[in-house]
Design an enzyme around this catalytic site. Structure first.
Site, PDB file in Angstrom:
ATOM      1  N   ARG A  32      45.012 -42.835  47.682  1.00  0.00           N
ATOM      2  CA  ARG A  32      46.843 -43.325  45.982  1.00  0.00           C
ATOM      3  C   ARG A  32      47.557 -41.560  45.376  1.00  0.00           C
ATOM      4  O   ARG A  32      46.428 -40.625  45.441  1.00  0.00           O
ATOM      5  CB  ARG A  32      46.037 -43.924  45.429  1.00  0.00           C
ATOM      6  CG  ARG A  32      44.614 -42.873  44.264  1.00  0.00           C
ATOM      7  CD  ARG A  32      44.218 -44.239  42.965  1.00  0.00           C
ATOM      8  NE  ARG A  32      43.195 -43.900  42.328  1.00  0.00           N
ATOM      9  CZ  ARG A  32      42.530 -42.507  41.910  1.00  0.00           C
ATOM     10  NH1 ARG A  32      41.920 -42.425  43.243  1.00  0.00           N
ATOM     11  NH2 ARG A  32      41.945 -42.477  40.804  1.00  0.00           N
ATOM     12  N   ASN A  78      15.283 -23.110  20.427  1.00  0.00           N
ATOM     13  CA  ASN A  78      17.147 -23.978  20.611  1.00  0.00           C
ATOM     14  C   ASN A  78      17.074 -23.875  18.458  1.00  0.00           C
ATOM     15  O   ASN A  78      15.972 -23.901  17.908  1.00  0.00           O
ATOM     16  CB  ASN A  78      17.165 -25.087  20.502  1.00  0.00           C
ATOM     17  CG  ASN A  78      18.965 -25.721  20.952  1.00  0.00           C
ATOM     18  OD1 ASN A  78      19.352 -25.565  19.930  1.00  0.00           O
ATOM     19  ND2 ASN A  78      18.956 -26.245  21.266  1.00  0.00           N
ATOM     20  N   HIS A 121      27.115 -11.747  29.588  1.00  0.00           N
ATOM     21  CA  HIS A 121      28.387 -12.928  29.214  1.00  0.00           C
ATOM     22  C   HIS A 121      29.060 -13.165  30.809  1.00  0.00           C
ATOM     23  O   HIS A 121      29.110 -14.387  30.832  1.00  0.00           O
ATOM     24  CB  HIS A 121      29.479 -12.615  27.784  1.00  0.00           C
ATOM     25  CG  HIS A 121      29.707 -13.573  27.451  1.00  0.00           C
ATOM     26  ND1 HIS A 121      29.153 -14.380  26.506  1.00  0.00           N
ATOM     27  CD2 HIS A 121      30.986 -13.957  27.694  1.00  0.00           C
ATOM     28  CE1 HIS A 121      30.489 -15.436  26.489  1.00  0.00           C
ATOM     29  NE2 HIS A 121      31.136 -15.310  26.328  1.00  0.00           N
ATOM     30  N   SER A 167      28.789 -25.603  25.209  1.00  0.00           N
ATOM     31  CA  SER A 167      29.037 -25.064  23.879  1.00  0.00           C
ATOM     32  C   SER A 167      29.655 -24.032  24.006  1.00  0.00           C
ATOM     33  O   SER A 167      29.834 -22.935  23.147  1.00  0.00           O
ATOM     34  CB  SER A 167      27.922 -25.665  23.009  1.00  0.00           C
ATOM     35  OG  SER A 167      27.313 -25.368  23.131  1.00  0.00           O
ATOM     36  N   HIS A 172      23.330 -19.595  30.420  1.00  0.00           N
ATOM     37  CA  HIS A 172      22.124 -20.008  30.292  1.00  0.00           C
ATOM     38  C   HIS A 172      22.166 -21.554  29.944  1.00  0.00           C
ATOM     39  O   HIS A 172      22.657 -22.461  30.747  1.00  0.00           O
ATOM     40  CB  HIS A 172      22.324 -19.974  28.765  1.00  0.00           C
ATOM     41  CG  HIS A 172      23.121 -21.171  27.793  1.00  0.00           C
ATOM     42  ND1 HIS A 172      24.387 -21.059  27.872  1.00  0.00           N
ATOM     43  CD2 HIS A 172      22.683 -22.405  27.162  1.00  0.00           C
ATOM     44  CE1 HIS A 172      25.457 -21.752  27.825  1.00  0.00           C
ATOM     45  NE2 HIS A 172      24.175 -22.807  27.000  1.00  0.00           N
ATOM     46  N   GLN A 174      18.717 -24.761  29.192  1.00  0.00           N
ATOM     47  CA  GLN A 174      17.481 -25.493  28.126  1.00  0.00           C
ATOM     48  C   GLN A 174      16.432 -25.918  29.027  1.00  0.00           C
ATOM     49  O   GLN A 174      16.504 -26.157  30.175  1.00  0.00           O
ATOM     50  CB  GLN A 174      18.442 -26.488  27.841  1.00  0.00           C
ATOM     51  CG  GLN A 174      19.546 -25.272  26.555  1.00  0.00           C
ATOM     52  CD  GLN A 174      20.103 -26.193  25.888  1.00  0.00           C
ATOM     53  OE1 GLN A 174      19.347 -26.889  25.252  1.00  0.00           O
ATOM     54  NE2 GLN A 174      22.173 -27.170  25.740  1.00  0.00           N
ATOM     55  N   HIS A 287      13.560 -31.850  38.189  1.00  0.00           N
ATOM     56  CA  HIS A 287      12.636 -32.868  37.897  1.00  0.00           C
ATOM     57  C   HIS A 287      11.461 -32.715  39.211  1.00  0.00           C
ATOM     58  O   HIS A 287      11.609 -32.920  40.179  1.00  0.00           O
ATOM     59  CB  HIS A 287      14.037 -34.079  38.728  1.00  0.00           C
ATOM     60  CG  HIS A 287      14.624 -34.466  38.583  1.00  0.00           C
ATOM     61  ND1 HIS A 287      15.666 -35.899  38.650  1.00  0.00           N
ATOM     62  CD2 HIS A 287      15.110 -34.520  36.587  1.00  0.00           C
ATOM     63  CE1 HIS A 287      15.787 -36.588  37.475  1.00  0.00           C
ATOM     64  NE2 HIS A 287      15.690 -36.131  36.622  1.00  0.00           N
ATOM     65  N   HIS A 300      12.739 -32.038  42.469  1.00  0.00           N
ATOM     66  CA  HIS A 300      13.807 -32.115  43.490  1.00  0.00           C
ATOM     67  C   HIS A 300      14.430 -31.223  42.062  1.00  0.00           C
ATOM     68  O   HIS A 300      14.153 -31.972  40.803  1.00  0.00           O
ATOM     69  CB  HIS A 300      14.181 -32.992  44.218  1.00  0.00           C
ATOM     70  CG  HIS A 300      14.295 -34.479  42.981  1.00  0.00           C
ATOM     71  ND1 HIS A 300      12.908 -35.496  43.101  1.00  0.00           N
ATOM     72  CD2 HIS A 300      15.160 -34.630  42.207  1.00  0.00           C
ATOM     73  CE1 HIS A 300      13.425 -35.958  42.225  1.00  0.00           C
ATOM     74  NE2 HIS A 300      14.632 -36.229  41.701  1.00  0.00           N
ATOM     75  N   GLN A 327      31.127 -46.184  40.501  1.00  0.00           N
ATOM     76  CA  GLN A 327      32.079 -45.963  41.681  1.00  0.00           C
ATOM     77  C   GLN A 327      32.855 -44.820  42.269  1.00  0.00           C
ATOM     78  O   GLN A 327      32.806 -43.804  41.068  1.00  0.00           O
ATOM     79  CB  GLN A 327      33.101 -47.074  41.338  1.00  0.00           C
ATOM     80  CG  GLN A 327      34.188 -47.503  42.453  1.00  0.00           C
ATOM     81  CD  GLN A 327      35.182 -45.840  42.105  1.00  0.00           C
ATOM     82  OE1 GLN A 327      35.540 -45.860  41.349  1.00  0.00           O
ATOM     83  NE2 GLN A 327      36.074 -46.597  43.549  1.00  0.00           N
TER      84      GLN A 327
END
Length: 343
Positions: A32, A78, A121, A167, A172, A174, A287, A300, A327
């Site tokens: 499409r 944090n 950076h 942000s 980096h 977390q 995980h 994994h 989907q």
């Protein structure tokens, strides 16, 4: 005579063996025309130091704390944590003076940390040397070992690129540690446990063997790791990183496996960047086994990149997906072939 099914042209559904969710695959929609949003800002690469960056060495963070002049990796709590330690237990559900199962709450305490992968950076895991990535892998393991002493689950993750929700462009990740099991972990634990009960084998070990035998969704492999686009992938260039032997946790990795992991990540992430010639955005995370739940768990990592057609065209979950069913258009096999072609 009915037409023979072809997964590369006919819409169909695929089941995520880890969660039980289904994904609708609509490969015919890749033909499409596209009139969606574009954004050329994704192409720029940042400098090695930004005086306004709250993660660069020596700079002041948003919370007012000054970073040390770190020269390798750097971890700190944090300043705006989503989970906090020692939060009081929520009260029992009370609605109009009586308890109700419609209104439930539970403890949500935990601890959040930030990991700066590099003092530079403009560096990313994709552009770091193997030794530098190895330092990050070792730091993941160190943090995991410490935090699992106090928390039920530790989620290591990285959100890269503004389009993914990051942000700050400084490289980096977390760490969110919690005294509860997150939804995705509960689902994956249930399905890995059920598979083992039925087959006597580990779900993702069987999956790795099948993917290597088929080959059409494998992006790269080495002696210890396999990187593939999952059969059930939702995001266009989603990948899963899998060890080739039985490993429940990052803490179980040998020195050779850790070094091979650095190589696998370098190859995969460099390929991401080359696909659309841009620093590739993604949401990713490990995980690893929850505390005391290693018996049926297989280690994994998931990588969920949003880019769809180019450096400035991303897949955004639309109305049908939010209201009915996930989907995708591009088949996982086509996505894997596109990634292999740029390695």
């Amino acid at each position: 005579m009915p037409e023979t099914f072809d997964p590369s042209t006919h819409p169909h559904r695929r089941r995520n063996a880890l969660t039980g969710d289904w994904v609708v695959v609509s490969p015919q929609r890749t033909k499409r025309p596209w009139q969606g949003q574009t954004d050329d800002s994704a192409i720029a690469r940042p400098p090695d130091y930004d005086p306004g960056c709250y993660l660069c060495p020596g700079n002041e963070r948003a919370g007012g704390v000054k970073n040390p002049d770190y020269t390798s990796t750097f971890v700190f709590e944090n300043d705006f944590a989503a989970l906090l330690p020692d939060v009081p237990m929520p009260p029992a559900e009370v609605v109009a003076g009586s308890s109700s199962s419609l209104y439930q709450s539970g403890t949500g305490d935990g601890e959040c940390r930030v990991i700066c992968f590099s003092p530079k950076h403009g560096r990313t895991l994709a552009t770091m040397d193997l030794d530098e990535i190895g330092v990050v892998v070792d730091l993941w393991k160190e943090q995991l070992a410490e935090l699992l002493e106090r928390f039920e689950y530790v989620q290591l993750f990285e959100t890269r690129g503004a389009i993914s929700g990051s942000s700050n462009p400084h490289p980096h990740g977390q760490i969110w540690s919690s005294n509860f099991l997150p939804n995705e972990i509960v689902a994956e634990l249930e399905h890995q446990r059920a598979y083992h009960a039925e087959h006597g084998r580990h779900l993702l070990l069987d999956y790795v063997e099948n993917e290597l035998a088929t080959g059409d969704r494998v992006i790269m492999s080495n002696d210890h790791w396999v990187v593939a686009v999952p059969y059930w992938a939702y995001w266009p260039y989603e990948t899963i990183v899998l060890p080739r032997r039985r490993v429940a946790s990052l803490l179980d990795l040998t020195v050779d496996e850790s070094e091979a992991l650095a190589e696998a990540l370098k190859v995969m992430l460099s390929g991401f960047d080359r696909l659309f010639n841009t620093p590739f955005p993604y949401c990713s995370g490990w995980h690893t086994a929850p505390r005391g739940q290693a018996a049926h768990w297989q280690l994994h990592a998931h990588y969920y990149p949003p880019l769809l057609r180019s450096a400035d065209v991303a897949k955004i979950p639309a109305s049908y997906e939010l209201l009915a069913n996930l989907q995708r258009d591009l088949t996982p096999e086509t996505a894997a072939a596109n990634l292999r072609n740029v390695l």
